[in-house]
Scaffold this motif. Structure first.
Motif, PDB file in Angstrom:
ATOM      1  N   MET A   1       0.838  -1.184   0.000  1.00 23.18           N
ATOM      2  CA  MET A   1       0.000   0.000   0.000  1.00 23.18           C
ATOM      3  C   MET A   1       0.883   1.248   0.000  1.00 23.18           C
ATOM      4  N   ARG A   2       0.567   2.195  -0.825  1.00 24.02           N
ATOM      5  CA  ARG A   2       1.362   3.411  -0.925  1.00 24.02           C
ATOM      6  C   ARG A   2       0.877   4.459   0.071  1.00 24.02           C
ATOM      7  N   LYS A   3       1.851   5.115   0.689  1.00 25.72           N
ATOM      8  CA  LYS A   3       1.599   6.182   1.652  1.00 25.72           C
ATOM      9  C   LYS A   3       2.639   7.258   1.412  1.00 25.72           C
ATOM     10  N   THR A   4       2.507   8.336   2.155  1.00 28.51           N
ATOM     11  CA  THR A   4       3.591   9.310   2.162  1.00 28.51           C
ATOM     12  C   THR A   4       4.509   8.957   3.319  1.00 28.51           C
ATOM     13  N   LEU A   5       5.736   9.416   3.259  1.00 26.97           N
ATOM     14  CA  LEU A   5       6.696   9.141   4.325  1.00 26.97           C
ATOM     15  C   LEU A   5       6.196   9.681   5.658  1.00 26.97           C
ATOM     16  N   ALA A   6       5.459  10.771   5.639  1.00 26.87           N
ATOM     17  CA  ALA A   6       4.928  11.368   6.869  1.00 26.87           C
ATOM     18  C   ALA A   6       3.896  10.478   7.550  1.00 26.87           C
ATOM     19  N   GLU A   7       3.318   9.522   6.836  1.00 29.72           N
ATOM     20  CA  GLU A   7       2.278   8.647   7.382  1.00 29.72           C
ATOM     21  C   GLU A   7       2.796   7.310   7.895  1.00 29.72           C
ATOM     22  N   VAL A   8       4.078   7.025   7.709  1.00 32.57           N
ATOM     23  CA  VAL A   8       4.641   5.728   8.066  1.00 32.57           C
ATOM     24  C   VAL A   8       5.062   5.723   9.532  1.00 32.57           C
ATOM     25  N   ASP A   9       4.730   4.637  10.243  1.00 30.50           N
ATOM     26  CA  ASP A   9       5.137   4.480  11.639  1.00 30.50           C
ATOM     27  C   ASP A   9       6.639   4.271  11.738  1.00 30.50           C
ATOM     28  N   GLY A  10       7.180   4.495  12.919  1.00 34.78           N
ATOM     29  CA  GLY A  10       8.596   4.268  13.170  1.00 34.78           C
ATOM     30  C   GLY A  10       8.942   2.785  13.086  1.00 34.78           C
ATOM     31  N   ASN A  11      10.216   2.489  12.906  1.00 29.33           N
ATOM     32  CA  ASN A  11      10.740   1.126  12.788  1.00 29.33           C
ATOM     33  C   ASN A  11      10.173   0.362  11.600  1.00 29.33           C
ATOM     34  N   LYS A  12       9.857   1.056  10.527  1.00 32.86           N
ATOM     35  CA  LYS A  12       9.381   0.414   9.298  1.00 32.86           C
ATOM     36  C   LYS A  12      10.416   0.629   8.202  1.00 32.86           C
ATOM     37  N   ILE A  13      10.466  -0.316   7.275  1.00 32.14           N
ATOM     38  CA  ILE A  13      11.348  -0.194   6.124  1.00 32.14           C
ATOM     39  C   ILE A  13      10.465   0.042   4.914  1.00 32.14           C
ATOM     40  N   VAL A  14      10.795   1.075   4.137  1.00 31.86           N
ATOM     41  CA  VAL A  14       9.974   1.457   2.997  1.00 31.86           C
ATOM     42  C   VAL A  14      10.840   1.665   1.758  1.00 31.86           C
ATOM     43  N   LYS A  15      10.195   1.628   0.609  1.00 33.65           N
ATOM     44  CA  LYS A  15      10.867   1.886  -0.665  1.00 33.65           C
ATOM     45  C   LYS A  15      10.280   3.171  -1.242  1.00 33.65           C
TER      46      LYS A  15
END
Length: 81
Positions: A1-15
């Motif tokens: 699922m696509r989100k903005t970086l501002a919406e991602v919780d801590g300790n997550k790995i994203v591309k």
């Protein structure tokens, strides 16, 4: 699922999938140039160290810790891995 970086919780790995742009596609916004100078490019995998949803988002990119302001973080489209 696509989100903005501002919406991602801590300790997550994203591309990093894309950057939000407005206006004409031939013009590259200054914030994208600045992100590229800091080493954040499309396709990069980054770790969100901390996101308190207030203030900057702390990330680790290619072994370097960075704090990205919430305004710019809301323009970086990411996908959780």
């Amino acid at each position: 699922m696509r989100k903005t970086l501002a919406e991602v919780d801590g300790n997550k790995i994203v591309k990093v999938v894309d950057f939000v742009t407005t206006g004409h596609r031939s013009h590259v916004p200054q914030y994208i140039i600045r992100l590229q100078e800091m080493g954040i490019l499309k396709g990069d995998v980054i770790k969100v160290n901390r996101n308190t949803f207030v203030g900057p988002v702390e990330v680790n990119v290619k072994g370097t810790n960075l704090a990205i302001g919430r305004g710019i973080a809301s323009k970086i489209i990411v996908e959780e891995i």
